[in-house]
Design a protein around this motif. Sequence first.
Motif, PDB file in Angstrom:
ATOM      1  N   THR A 261       0.194  -1.352  -0.155  1.00  0.00           N
ATOM      2  CA  THR A 261      -0.018  -0.180  -0.140  1.00  0.00           C
ATOM      3  C   THR A 261       0.554   1.306   0.114  1.00  0.00           C
ATOM      4  N   LEU A 262       0.677   2.468  -1.075  1.00  0.00           N
ATOM      5  CA  LEU A 262       1.187   3.467  -1.032  1.00  0.00           C
ATOM      6  C   LEU A 262      -0.027   4.546  -0.454  1.00  0.00           C
ATOM      7  N   THR A 263       0.649   5.136   0.585  1.00  0.00           N
ATOM      8  CA  THR A 263       0.038   6.190   0.547  1.00  0.00           C
ATOM      9  C   THR A 263       0.892   7.199   0.262  1.00  0.00           C
ATOM     10  N   VAL A 264      -0.037   8.571  -0.161  1.00  0.00           N
ATOM     11  CA  VAL A 264       0.774   9.803  -0.086  1.00  0.00           C
ATOM     12  C   VAL A 264      -0.731  11.241   0.628  1.00  0.00           C
ATOM     13  N   LYS A 265      -0.650  11.529   1.369  1.00  0.00           N
ATOM     14  CA  LYS A 265      -0.844  12.113   2.435  1.00  0.00           C
ATOM     15  C   LYS A 265      -0.513  13.874   2.172  1.00  0.00           C
ATOM     16  N   ASP A 266      -1.220  15.012   2.267  1.00  0.00           N
ATOM     17  CA  ASP A 266      -0.629  16.204   2.370  1.00  0.00           C
ATOM     18  C   ASP A 266      -1.478  17.447   3.472  1.00  0.00           C
ATOM     19  N   ASP A 267      -0.855  18.322   3.479  1.00  0.00           N
ATOM     20  CA  ASP A 267      -1.918  18.774   5.122  1.00  0.00           C
ATOM     21  C   ASP A 267      -2.568  20.039   4.105  1.00  0.00           C
ATOM     22  N   GLY A 268      -2.525  20.261   2.428  1.00  0.00           N
ATOM     23  CA  GLY A 268      -2.998  21.474   2.472  1.00  0.00           C
ATOM     24  C   GLY A 268      -4.884  21.726   2.032  1.00  0.00           C
ATOM     25  N   ARG A 269      -5.343  22.760   1.855  1.00  0.00           N
ATOM     26  CA  ARG A 269      -6.650  22.875   1.965  1.00  0.00           C
ATOM     27  C   ARG A 269      -7.712  21.365   2.450  1.00  0.00           C
ATOM     28  N   GLY A 270      -8.083  20.951   1.075  1.00  0.00           N
ATOM     29  CA  GLY A 270      -8.767  19.939   0.514  1.00  0.00           C
ATOM     30  C   GLY A 270     -10.250  20.561  -0.361  1.00  0.00           C
ATOM     31  N   THR A 271     -10.507  19.769  -1.020  1.00  0.00           N
ATOM     32  CA  THR A 271     -12.151  20.088  -1.348  1.00  0.00           C
ATOM     33  C   THR A 271     -12.989  19.651  -0.651  1.00  0.00           C
ATOM     34  N   GLY A 272     -12.815  18.742  -0.154  1.00  0.00           N
ATOM     35  CA  GLY A 272     -14.163  17.840   0.552  1.00  0.00           C
ATOM     36  C   GLY A 272     -14.911  16.726  -0.415  1.00  0.00           C
ATOM     37  N   VAL A 273     -14.576  17.083  -1.557  1.00  0.00           N
ATOM     38  CA  VAL A 273     -15.055  16.129  -2.510  1.00  0.00           C
ATOM     39  C   VAL A 273     -13.487  16.180  -3.306  1.00  0.00           C
ATOM     40  N   ALA A 274     -12.840  14.315  -4.170  1.00  0.00           N
ATOM     41  CA  ALA A 274     -11.544  15.108  -5.283  1.00  0.00           C
ATOM     42  C   ALA A 274     -12.269  15.216  -6.489  1.00  0.00           C
ATOM     43  N   ARG A 275     -11.700  16.643  -6.987  1.00  0.00           N
ATOM     44  CA  ARG A 275     -12.221  16.307  -8.689  1.00  0.00           C
ATOM     45  C   ARG A 275     -11.574  15.531  -9.329  1.00  0.00           C
ATOM     46  N   GLU A 276     -12.576  14.843  -9.951  1.00  0.00           N
ATOM     47  CA  GLU A 276     -11.542  14.090 -11.195  1.00  0.00           C
ATOM     48  C   GLU A 276     -11.518  14.693 -12.226  1.00  0.00           C
ATOM     49  N   GLY A 277      -9.864  15.435 -12.150  1.00  0.00           N
ATOM     50  CA  GLY A 277      -9.007  15.857 -13.380  1.00  0.00           C
ATOM     51  C   GLY A 277      -8.552  14.709 -14.416  1.00  0.00           C
ATOM     52  N   ALA A 278      -7.760  15.060 -14.768  1.00  0.00           N
ATOM     53  CA  ALA A 278      -7.157  14.026 -16.008  1.00  0.00           C
ATOM     54  C   ALA A 278      -6.069  13.024 -14.951  1.00  0.00           C
ATOM     55  N   GLY A 279      -5.508  14.842 -14.003  1.00  0.00           N
ATOM     56  CA  GLY A 279      -4.653  13.327 -13.251  1.00  0.00           C
ATOM     57  C   GLY A 279      -5.001  11.913 -12.815  1.00  0.00           C
ATOM     58  N   ILE A 280      -6.267  12.229 -11.748  1.00  0.00           N
ATOM     59  CA  ILE A 280      -6.876  11.176 -10.864  1.00  0.00           C
ATOM     60  C   ILE A 280      -7.386  10.130 -11.389  1.00  0.00           C
ATOM     61  N   ARG A 281      -8.023  10.865 -13.213  1.00  0.00           N
ATOM     62  CA  ARG A 281      -8.549   9.143 -14.399  1.00  0.00           C
ATOM     63  C   ARG A 281      -7.325   8.874 -14.515  1.00  0.00           C
TER      64      ARG A 281
END
Length: 320
Positions: A261-281
């Motif tokens: 399992t790979l986990t990458v977690k940041d302490d940024g602002r977040g969005t509530g809903v992960a927007r499905e952009g080209a990167g996530i897809r």
Amino acid sequence: MSLFWRIFALNAVVLGTATALLLWAPVTVSVPVLLTEAIILVGGLAVMLIANAALLRIGLAPLGRLTKLMTTVDLLRPGQRLPEQGRGETAELISTFNAMLERLEHERAASSARALLAQEGERRRIAQELHDEVGQSMTAILLVLKKAADEADEPLRGELQQAQEITRESLDEVRRLVRRLRPGVLEDLGLVSALTSLATEFATHTGLRVSRSFDADLPELDPESELVLYRVAQEALTNAARHAEATKVETSLKHTGGTVTLTVKDDGRGTGVAREGAGIRGMRERALLVGAALDIASEPRAGTQVRLAVPVPSVPEKQS
């Protein structure tokens, strides 16, 4: 029983019951209609409509669930199926839809695999050309500039040295692009070394603090799985730098049970809903390539977490 006859039977039951009540109940209709008779007739009609609606809702409920799934299904999230409830045409329709989803998911995974493999091949080709053509040409330019600067007088020498520094910085940038396009360290030194190098380079160029936690006893993975883990980590770090407004990123690689399992977690602002952009897809398509499970959680003021669980290939037992 077909759907037509089921609906016909439901309506027949309701209308037959109403007819029987009119025939045998001590109710008459006067001309003109009396108020009490009108109340009874309207009440009977309301009961008929309610009973008919309830029976139809029960009978057509599987179709409602099917419609909802058809409007929300995503082939990048495989495994969404409907329980094959009901009878006759309804059960057959649900079964056919599930089989269609199975076939579409398989075809999508196969086409994504071909596209991603072609993409990696193109990346290797471009990286090779940048290294062999552009890199060597810029190295030759550096040598020419150095020779010219050594033989020139001031102020031309200073200008040539400045051009030399600009060329050297450009050469370093080309080399960095080559490493991003073709992670040679992944092929030469393995996944942990490649992720360590990626995190170090990311912290150097973005200024973010990057913490690492990698298990030492990771099982052996096939090259495709290692490449998927590397590319997903690369994309997650890039998103953290570009969109999250983060100051710290935590990366970990753990071996639990039958998965890495790979986990990458940041302490940024977040969005509530992960927007499905080209990167996530793109990350989801890579996860499908090796049968991995990708989960992305983004909470306001709590950052975004990308979690990729890659199954460990089973090792066949040796026959004695």
